[in-house]
Design a protein around this motif. Structure first.
Motif, PDB file in Angstrom:
ATOM      1  N   SER A 458      49.062  27.160  40.560  1.00  0.00           N
ATOM      2  CA  SER A 458      49.303  26.509  41.842  1.00  0.00           C
ATOM      3  C   SER A 458      48.258  25.426  42.088  1.00  0.00           C
ATOM      4  O   SER A 458      47.046  25.691  42.038  1.00  0.00           O
ATOM      5  CB  SER A 458      49.266  27.545  42.971  1.00  0.00           C
ATOM      6  OG  SER A 458      49.205  26.918  44.236  1.00  0.00           O
ATOM      7  N   SER A 459      48.721  24.196  42.356  1.00  0.00           N
ATOM      8  CA  SER A 459      47.788  23.108  42.648  1.00  0.00           C
ATOM      9  C   SER A 459      47.016  23.385  43.935  1.00  0.00           C
ATOM     10  O   SER A 459      45.863  22.951  44.089  1.00  0.00           O
ATOM     11  CB  SER A 459      48.541  21.784  42.762  1.00  0.00           C
ATOM     12  OG  SER A 459      49.518  21.855  43.792  1.00  0.00           O
ATOM     13  N   ARG A 460      47.639  24.117  44.862  1.00  0.00           N
ATOM     14  CA  ARG A 460      46.965  24.502  46.103  1.00  0.00           C
ATOM     15  C   ARG A 460      45.717  25.324  45.808  1.00  0.00           C
ATOM     16  O   ARG A 460      44.629  25.051  46.321  1.00  0.00           O
ATOM     17  CB  ARG A 460      47.927  25.305  46.977  1.00  0.00           C
ATOM     18  CG  ARG A 460      47.283  25.984  48.169  1.00  0.00           C
ATOM     19  CD  ARG A 460      48.198  27.053  48.762  1.00  0.00           C
ATOM     20  NE  ARG A 460      47.587  27.679  49.930  1.00  0.00           N
ATOM     21  CZ  ARG A 460      46.727  28.699  49.882  1.00  0.00           C
ATOM     22  NH1 ARG A 460      46.383  29.197  48.697  1.00  0.00           N
ATOM     23  NH2 ARG A 460      46.222  29.219  50.989  1.00  0.00           N
ATOM     24  N   ASN A 461      45.875  26.332  44.978  1.00  0.00           N
ATOM     25  CA  ASN A 461      44.765  27.220  44.666  1.00  0.00           C
ATOM     26  C   ASN A 461      43.671  26.511  43.866  1.00  0.00           C
ATOM     27  O   ASN A 461      42.475  26.733  44.085  1.00  0.00           O
ATOM     28  CB  ASN A 461      45.271  28.439  43.892  1.00  0.00           C
ATOM     29  CG  ASN A 461      46.182  29.312  44.722  1.00  0.00           C
ATOM     30  OD1 ASN A 461      46.206  29.207  45.952  1.00  0.00           O
ATOM     31  ND2 ASN A 461      46.934  30.184  44.078  1.00  0.00           N
ATOM     32  N   ILE A 462      44.092  25.648  42.944  1.00  0.00           N
ATOM     33  CA  ILE A 462      43.122  24.891  42.142  1.00  0.00           C
ATOM     34  C   ILE A 462      42.286  23.989  43.041  1.00  0.00           C
ATOM     35  O   ILE A 462      41.065  23.855  42.874  1.00  0.00           O
ATOM     36  CB  ILE A 462      43.842  24.066  41.066  1.00  0.00           C
ATOM     37  CG1 ILE A 462      44.535  24.989  40.045  1.00  0.00           C
ATOM     38  CG2 ILE A 462      42.856  23.137  40.366  1.00  0.00           C
ATOM     39  CD1 ILE A 462      43.583  25.850  39.252  1.00  0.00           C
TER      40      ILE A 462
END
Length: 616
Positions: A458-462
């Motif tokens: 997930s780009s959000r988590n990264i």
């Protein structure tokens, strides 16, 4: 051991096979009491397992307290942390969560302590940085190291930390005994915990590197030996004879996985002694490698007292400032969350049922009391649950509470033996530096291991992870290089913001917390589904052995006081799982599916078993 009645036997049949297998595999489970001589030996083993982490905290903080090379003062600080850790262990195993879990100094309090002490500065450190190792302090108008005037300097700094720990630990006591821990954990997930714990280790890299660089070859030897013992030889058992229920038996002792740090430090220490006797290490204080000599501080053993009883206020009356208290709160919160996971892991490995709500609440509350006692005694640190000893339980298959209580008594007694603390104070700096390189790295890795619960695709988590880690390192660096940049017009506010922004674990954890709770994301994406199973799978697993978590001696009297069911720290506290317990008390058989479901909800803790062993 109490006898099972018919209803209990029926309930026990419904317990999961995994739980039964673990209990059967234990040599001594939570309720068992080994023979007295085994209790002493196994208790001393728990002490030896914890001693590496115990001594590392005061050694690390001594320079920040401006002790410089006052090894007698350091030995007194080591004795104090031994004593307080033993006291906290006895409180936790008797009145707290009542599991075989050792209490000791915590790295969660180290980063805030360093940030607070940075506001004070140290003239001895500044003088050494400016004039070198052979500086003459008296010529600069500073008291001689180890003199009463010098002791007043570092005792004043410890009193500031004492006050911060005492006041901030009241917060932990309130959170624990009020039952608010479950509410707090609802908003804290892996993306807040990962930067908080990881930055504890990352922010300490300079300390480890500075000590190791005093003689890199000795430090590398220590790192090499710890790696060999803990990783390559972890499955190698040394032949050993034990006395148990079956008499004298020959078995293998996993000495390398139990004591890798102690063995490595002992061997490196011996190498330093040989190199000192043969004059391979330089005798000139200005030459590189001199501090690795073992004869530099040999007078410490002569100057230290044979017996010294630590007592509250031994350094003077603690002082309190708002900035220090707010800074220390970050360490308190991180310590609490880490301990909750330790409780479940300890219960699983020791053959006990998952701890119910009241036991977790009481455990957190008692840890807060332990930190208050640590602040009162002046250990320079707080107390928390030790994962190293939990891993040792999984290896030795001895989960008896009595054994850990004996270990606590051993820590109490050795904390009063002044020469013993002085012995550890003479460990050469590069040996300690090599040990720090490994332990700080492990703290960082343990923090990163929480990412197993989140979706890293997930780009959000990264984004959240990267920003919180990077800013958690950048903000303290900026504050250190611009100490007067923060100017709000209020001296108190300036101090508070300076301490908080200098504490990397607070900065990174706060950013991770805010972004994780405000940026849209599914619970599965955020890792909350598995994370909440780990942190809130409490008393829904009811079985016949829940009496393990009852308070000793007074429990029958507490059962007759109906209003205590509203107290979150009492064993008869009403929670979701109590409806099943009520049915059993009325003669109705408990639902096996409900029992199994409760156990399965907390079984995820087993995934952390490898992580706990990694601490060793």
């Amino acid at each position: 051991m109490r006898r099972k009645n018919v209803n209990e036997a029926n309930v026990a049949d419904n317990v999961s096979e995994d739980d039964a297998d673990i209990r059967n595999g234990m040599l001594y489970s939570v309720e068992d009491t080994p023979p007295w001589y085994l209790c002493i030996l196994l208790g001393f083993q728990h002490y030896l397992t914890a001693v590496g982490a115990l001594i590392s905290v005061p050694i690390l903080l001594s320079s920040h307290f401006c002790m410089d090379r006052d090894k007698v003062g350091l030995s007194e600080l080591i004795g104090t942390i031994f004593f307080v850790s033993g006291l906290a262990t006895l409180l936790q195993t008797t009145f707290g969560v009542r599991l075989p879990i050792v209490q000791g100094g915590t790295f969660s309090f180290v980063a805030p302590t360093i940030a607070i002490m940075a506001q004070w500065g140290c003239p001895y450190t500044e003088a050494r940085d400016k004039y070198g190792e052979s500086v003459n302090f008296t010529a600069l108008g500073l008291p001689e190291v180890g003199s009463e005037e010098h002791r007043d300097i570092w005792m004043e700094r410890i009193r500031e930390i004492q006050g911060a720990i005492i006041v901030s630990s009241v917060f932990q006591v309130v959170i624990g005994f009020s039952g608010l821990m479950g509410f707090v954990l609802r908003f804290i997930g892996p993306l807040a915990i990962t930067p908080t714990i990881s930055l504890i280790g990352l922010s300490l890299f300079k300390t480890g590197a500075d000590m190791a660089s005093t003689q890199w070859w000795i430090a590398i030897t220590t790192i090499f030996l710890i790696t060999i013992f803990s990783q390559y030889l972890r499955d190698v058992n040394v032949p050993w004879f034990t006395f148990g229920r079956g008499g004298c038996q020959r078995r293998g002792l996993p000495i390398f996985i139990l004591f890798p740090v102690l063995l490595a430090m002992g061997i490196s220490w011996g190498i330093c002694a040989v190199l000192t006797v043969t004059d391979v290490l330089p005798s000139n204080a200005t030459e590189w490698g001199h501090v690795a000599r073992t004869d530099i501080e040999e007078d410490v053993l002569q100057k230290s007292q044979w017996f010294r009883f630590p007592y509250p206020g031994q350094w003077g009356l603690p002082t309190v400032s708002a900035a220090s208290v707010f800074g220390m709160l970050a360490g308190v919160l991180a310590s609490m969350i880490e301990s909750v996971g330790d409780y479940y892991a300890c219960a699983r490995l020791s053959g006990a049922p998952p701890p119910p709500t009241h036991a977790v609440n009481r455990g957190i509350g008692i840890e807060g009391i332990g930190c208050i006692l640590a602040g009162a005694w002046g250990s320079g640190n707080g107390t928390t649950s030790y994962s190293e000893n939990i891993g040792a339980i999984g290896v030795t298959k001895v989960g008896s509470v009595r054994v850990v209580q004996v270990g606590g008594i051993v820590m109490l007694l050795l904390g009063c033996f002044g020469k013993f603390g002085a012995l550890f104070a003479t460990i050469p700096a590069p040996v300690v530096g090599g040990m720090f390189m490994v332990t700080f790295g492990m703290v960082t890795a343990v923090g990163l291991s929480n990412l197993q619960y989140v979706d890293l695709n997930s780009s959000r988590n990264i984004f959240i992870l990267g920003l919180s880690l990077f800013f958690g390192l950048s903000a303290p660096f900026w504050v250190a290089n611009n100490p007067t940049a923060i100017d709000t017009g209020s001296t108190v506010a300036d101090q508070i913001f300076s301490v908080l922004l200098s504490t990397s674990m607070f900065v990174g954890g706060f950013i991770g917390f805010v972004l994780d709770n405000t940026i849209p994301g599914t619970p599965k994406e955020r890792g909350l589904l598995d994370w909440r199973k780990l942190s809130t799978g409490t008393a829904e697993s009811q079985n016949t052995r829940m009496h393990i978590y009852d308070l000793p001696l007074i429990q029958p009297y507490l059962d007759n006081i109906s209003c205590l069911k509203y107290m979150p720290f009492c064993p008869n506290f009403m929670n979701k799982g109590d409806k099943y317990q009520k049915k059993e008390e009325n003669g109705v058989e408990m639902n096996g599916d409900n029992i199994k479901s409760g156990i399965d909800n907390t079984a995820i803790v087993l995934d952390d078993e490898h992580e706990l062993n990694a601490h060793l």
